[in-house]
Design an enzyme around this catalytic site. Structure first.
Site, PDB file in Angstrom:
ATOM      1  N   LYS A  35       0.841  -1.207   0.000  1.00 26.81           N
ATOM      2  CA  LYS A  35       0.000   0.000   0.000  1.00 26.81           C
ATOM      3  C   LYS A  35       0.878   1.261   0.000  1.00 26.81           C
ATOM      4  CE  LYS A  35      -0.230  -0.363   5.005  1.00 26.81           C
ATOM      5  NZ  LYS A  35      -0.904  -1.072   6.106  1.00 26.81           N
ATOM      6  N   TYR A 255      18.022  29.453   7.349  1.00 30.43           N
ATOM      7  CA  TYR A 255      16.871  30.152   7.938  1.00 30.43           C
ATOM      8  C   TYR A 255      16.965  30.174   9.459  1.00 30.43           C
ATOM      9  CZ  TYR A 255      14.448  30.113   3.437  1.00 30.43           C
ATOM     10  OH  TYR A 255      14.080  30.306   2.141  1.00 30.43           O
TER      11      TYR A 255
HETATM   12  C1  LIG Z   1      -0.035  -2.130   6.653  1.00 32.68           C
HETATM   13  C2  LIG Z   1      -0.584  -3.440   7.096  1.00 32.68           C
HETATM   14  C3  LIG Z   1       0.245  -4.544   7.311  1.00 32.68           C
HETATM   15  C4  LIG Z   1       1.760  -4.461   7.236  1.00 32.68           C
HETATM   16  O1  LIG Z   1       2.274  -3.906   8.413  1.00 32.68           O
HETATM   17  P1  LIG Z   1       3.870  -3.746   8.630  1.00 32.68           P
HETATM   18  O2  LIG Z   1       3.989  -3.224  10.005  1.00 32.68           O
HETATM   19  O3  LIG Z   1       4.339  -2.770   7.607  1.00 32.68           O
HETATM   20  O4  LIG Z   1       4.455  -5.084   8.429  1.00 32.68           O
HETATM   21  C5  LIG Z   1      -0.360  -5.750   7.627  1.00 32.68           C
HETATM   22  N1  LIG Z   1      -1.694  -5.866   7.734  1.00 32.68           N
HETATM   23  C6  LIG Z   1      -2.533  -4.813   7.545  1.00 32.68           C
HETATM   24  C7  LIG Z   1      -3.996  -4.996   7.693  1.00 32.68           C
HETATM   25  C8  LIG Z   1      -2.001  -3.575   7.236  1.00 32.68           C
HETATM   26  O5  LIG Z   1      -2.821  -2.534   7.069  1.00 32.68           O
END
Ligand SMILES: *Cc1c(COP(=O)(O)O)cnc(C)c1O
Length: 358
Positions: A35, A255
């Site tokens: 994702k 800055y």
């Molecule tokens: C993002 C996600 C994962 C992966 O989690 P990590 O900590 O990056 O391994 C697994 N299951 C779900 C439902 C997620 O949303």
């Protein structure tokens, strides 16, 4: 290539990290979570490098579409399911599998009759209190879903861990027990573990593991880096020096004049800044590598530029490479300095950074 700021994505590291996840998971199937543009690594290149995963996990329909548009086959699970009934025909056409976490989503499936068919992942809330059905409703929800002509049985059953990165905490054990009790007697494959569960909690492995962050070579734990766990960083964020000059003792840099030169100092200016995702929460003292040698940021990070103390790199000149994180400089270290988690840093690399896949 006319942009200095770039992210090099090492596809052999992604592949090696997937293998490491598989080895650690005791024979479970692996859903590679890609994702958020594969945590900033580029979803298409990442999916291609992780082709051997048993499924891909994504959060949005657009992400599933990007994978299909690149003609990458394989199972895709929409981790939050559909948000609206209008998404159903497209989801079906792409052959994605749906997480179902809410009564509204059951209604959507009931309304589609026999028009579409989906594999469904029923999500139980075992303590995260974010998405999912209460454990006590699991049996009834499962019956209702299996009664939908649009649902292809058997169900997949899942939950998500809230504190698996905290090895001394009791919550993970309680979540696993709660999940087991809730789904007792419901047939179907089970999935609990994210990266921290996979690496730290063998009791959470079950039929499917769902690693995300570890596939990118990054540790889910605050007290280790990916290389401590046998992983290889997949992203190296780098740029180059576009100016080098000396700053007189007592003068300030950048800055707000946030850094004062304690002595005459050579300062390099690299073409990268918060406009590229090199967050302004970093600053004075943040480690960087100039031609592979440790150096540190001085002053505030600007939108396009960062200033670097070159006292330990007397030969550095315009055009030389500056590594902000990745190879030789774990992003985990930067996350601590920025008061955030490495997930946010890699996800935050912006569009104008050139991605090169090697
Ligand atoms: C993002 C996600 C994962 C992966 O989690 P990590 O900590 O990056 O391994 C697994 N299951 C779900 C439902 C997620 O949303």
């Amino acid at each position: 290539m006319n942009r200095a700021a770039r992210a090099i994505i090492d596809s052999s590291a992604l592949t090696a990290n997937l293998l490491a996840a598989r080895k650690c998971s005791g024979g479970a199937r692996v859903m590679a979570v890609i994702k958020a543009n594969a945590y900033g690594h580029g979803i298409v290149a990442t999916a291609a490098a992780l082709r051997d995963a048993d499924a891909f996990g994504v959060a949005r329909m657009e992400e599933a579409a990007a994978i299909r548009d690149a003609r990458i086959e394989g199972r895709i699970v929409l981790l939050e399911g559909v948000f609206h009934s209008e998404q159903v025909p497209t989801a079906a056409a792409m052959g994605v599998e749906l997480v179902v976490h809410s009564p509204e989503q059951i209604e959507i499936l009931e309304q589609c009759g026999r028009d579409h068919r989906f594999r469904v992942w029923l999500k139980i809330d075992t303590g995260m209190n974010r998405l999912g059905f209460p454990p006590e409703s699991a049996q009834e929800v499962a019956r209702r879903l299996l009664g939908c002509p649009s649902v292809l049985g058997p169900l997949h059953l899942m939950t998500h861990l809230a504190k698996a990165d905290e090895m001394a905490d009791q919550m993970t054990g309680r979540q696993i027990e709660c999940f087991d009790a809730a789904i007792d007697g419901i047939g179907g494959e089970r999935s609990i573990a994210n990266s921290a569960g996979l690496l730290g909690w063998p009791a959470s492995h079950r039929d499917w593991v769902r690693p995300g962050i570890m596939l990118y070579g990054i540790s889910p734990f605050a007290d280790s880096s990916g290389s401590d766990l046998g992983l290889r960083p997949a992203m190296t964020l780098s740029s180059e020096l576009i100016a080098v000059h000396s700053v007189a003792a007592g003068s300030t840099v950048g800055y707000g004049g946030a850094w004062t030169a304690p002595a005459d100092t050579r300062v390099g200016v690299a073409a990268i800044g918060y406009g590229d995702g090199y967050t302004r929460h970093l600053g004075n003292g943040t480690p960087v590598l100039v031609n592979g040698r440790p150096a540190s940021v001085v002053g505030r990070i600007s939108m396009d530029l960062v200033t670097i103390d070159l006292q330990d790199s007397p030969d550095a000149r315009v055009g030389d490479e500056v590594v902000l994180w990745g190879r030789g400089l774990p992003v985990e270290r930067l996350a601590i300095a920025a008061g955030t988690i490495p997930y946010e840093l890699v996800c935050g690399v912006t569009q104008r950074v050139a991605m090169t896949v090697v």
